[in-house]
Design an enzyme around this catalytic site. Structure first.
Site, PDB file in Angstrom:
ATOM      1  N   ARG A  78     -23.141  64.740 -40.447  1.00  0.00           N
ATOM      2  CA  ARG A  78     -23.637  63.738 -39.493  1.00  0.00           C
ATOM      3  C   ARG A  78     -22.925  63.774 -38.142  1.00  0.00           C
ATOM      4  NH1 ARG A  78     -23.632  60.691 -44.368  1.00  0.00           N
ATOM      5  NH2 ARG A  78     -22.554  62.518 -45.126  1.00  0.00           N
ATOM      6  N   THR A  79     -21.610  63.990 -38.156  1.00  0.00           N
ATOM      7  CA  THR A  79     -20.892  63.967 -36.873  1.00  0.00           C
ATOM      8  C   THR A  79     -21.326  65.149 -36.006  1.00  0.00           C
ATOM      9  OG1 THR A  79     -19.024  62.921 -37.990  1.00  0.00           O
ATOM     10  CG2 THR A  79     -18.605  63.818 -35.809  1.00  0.00           C
ATOM     11  N   LYS A 106      -9.719  87.031 -35.794  1.00  0.00           N
ATOM     12  CA  LYS A 106      -8.872  88.182 -35.439  1.00  0.00           C
ATOM     13  C   LYS A 106      -7.475  87.715 -35.042  1.00  0.00           C
ATOM     14  CE  LYS A 106     -12.737  90.799 -33.510  1.00  0.00           C
ATOM     15  NZ  LYS A 106     -13.341  91.145 -32.217  1.00  0.00           N
TER      16      LYS A 106
HETATM   17  C1  NCD Z   1     -15.636  61.005 -42.253  1.00  0.00           C
HETATM   18  C2  NCD Z   1     -14.757  62.104 -41.750  1.00  0.00           C
HETATM   19  O1  NCD Z   1     -15.102  63.282 -41.788  1.00  0.00           O
HETATM   20  O2  NCD Z   1     -13.705  61.749 -41.314  1.00  0.00           O
HETATM   21  N1  NCD Z   1     -16.985  61.283 -42.230  1.00  0.00           N
HETATM   22  C3  NCD Z   1     -17.663  61.217 -41.056  1.00  0.00           C
HETATM   23  O3  NCD Z   1     -17.266  61.731 -40.042  1.00  0.00           O
HETATM   24  N2  NCD Z   1     -18.811  60.521 -41.056  1.00  0.00           N
HETATM   25  C4  NCD Z   1     -15.187  60.424 -43.503  1.00  0.00           C
HETATM   26  C5  NCD Z   1     -14.848  61.313 -44.646  1.00  0.00           C
HETATM   27  O4  NCD Z   1     -14.772  62.520 -44.571  1.00  0.00           O
HETATM   28  O5  NCD Z   1     -14.617  60.730 -45.697  1.00  0.00           O
END
Ligand code: NCD
Length: 328
Positions: A78-79, A106
């Site tokens: 999602r991010t 590398k």
């Molecule tokens: C989180 C992350 O990656 O920090 N997820 C996210 O970005 N939506 C939380 C997680 O990994 O648990």
């Protein structure tokens, strides 16, 4: 724990209050240097961006001609996708960098990689890395803007801002709301950034976890003196407005932190049965990805109390707001 993590976790303990007036910022590395006013402005900008995203043509020319590089050294759905959609909605050029297939394989250092991206014309770098502090190092070598998309267990400022946005959208305010953050607090960058954001906006926060997943109480208490600490979820949820469940970070755990997953779920999972007993109407949040059946039951995650889908949707608007503001 790697040395960098200790260093940065220590650095987090500096709680220098940010300047009251909004200064134009170059980077978004954590929320510790955001004032209440600036957070409010970001959320207001995100509201305008959400309006753009509701149009038939979800694009404005604000960042036309800007080059944004997404550098994700750790998994993300999602991010990463929401940063990419955000950049495209602002008409920026987006390039996705993956360590695999790049000169990092590398042996090129992170600093060299960043200088190379700069020479290629990158204006902004969005970065996720498993080492706490990596985006801070990149910011020292890069003349453009750096946005931290999650570094180790240290910070995840854009997640915290989208969480604040979602609470404000649903409840009309953040100030005075009671928020319980439950789960694997010790490994969570989401919890740390949310603590900066929520406390600065005047929410009342309780951290709830078994002692092994909380880590040293003193760290939380010295960094955020207003925060409550609890090991009892049922008690913490009495009178709460929002509960934020955290993912049990199996990849960052050392053995022995939990007797068993079943035992953990019995005391700390968000189950329909646990929420049913409450008088208050609680809103349920989770940053994702979820371990369904461990920290949250699938029926709770999809219930009408859940804001989990809204959180994902709002992530695009909030990231648009940040990219737009950094581009000045
Ligand atoms: C989180 C992350 O990656 O920090 N997820 C996210 O970005 N939506 C939380 C997680 O990994 O648990």
């Amino acid at each position: 724990m790697p040395a960098t993590e200790t260093l940065i976790d220590g650095a987090v303990a500096r709680s220098t209050p940010p300047p009251p007036e909004t200064v134009r910022r170059r980077h978004v590395l954590d929320l510790d240097d955001f004032s209440r006013e600036e957070i409010g402005e970001v959320l207001d900008t995100a509201e305008s961006m959400k309006e753009v995203l509701s149009r038939e043509i979800k694009q404005v020319p604000a960042l036309r001609g800007k080059n944004i590089v997404n550098m994700f050294f750790e998994e993300s759905t999602r991010t990463r996708i929401s940063f990419e959609l955000a950049a495209r909605a602002l008409s920026a050029n987006v390039v996705n960098f993956t360590a695999k297939g790049s000169s990092v394989e590398k042996g090129e250092s992170l600093a060299d990689t960043v200088r190379t991206l700069q020479a290629l014309g990158a204006d902004m770098i969005v970065m996720r890395h498993s080492h706490s502090g990596a985006p801070y190092m990149v910011a020292q070598h890069f003349r453009g803007s750096v946005l931290n998309a999650g570094d180790g267990r240290h910070a995840h400022p854009t997640q915290a801002l989208l969480d604040l946005y979602t609470i404000r959208e649903k409840l009309g305010r953040v100030e005075g709301t009671k928020v319980v953050i439950v789960g694997d607090v010790v490994h969570s960058r989401v919890a740390r950034s949310n603590l900066w954001g929520l406390t600065r906006m005047g929410a009342k926060v309780t951290l709830c976890a078994p002692p092994t997943l909380l880590g040293p109480q003193q760290f939380w208490k010295t960094t955020w003196p207003q925060v409550n600490i609890s090991h009892n979820l049922d008690e913490s949820l009495e009178g709460a407005d929002v509960v934020m469940a955290l993912r049990l970070q199996k990849e960052r755990q050392q053995a022995g932190l939990l007797p068993s997953l079943r035992e953990y779920s019995r005391f700390f999972a968000l189950t329909a049965e646990r929420l049913e007993h409450l008088d208050n109407r609680l809103l349920v949040m989770h940053p994702g990805p979820m371990n369904e059946g461990v920290e949250i039951d699938p029926d709770v995650a999809t219930s009408t109390q859940s804001l989990i889908e809204e959180q994902v949707t709002n992530g695009v608007a909030v990231r648009m707001a940040l990219l737009y503001r950094l581009a000045g």
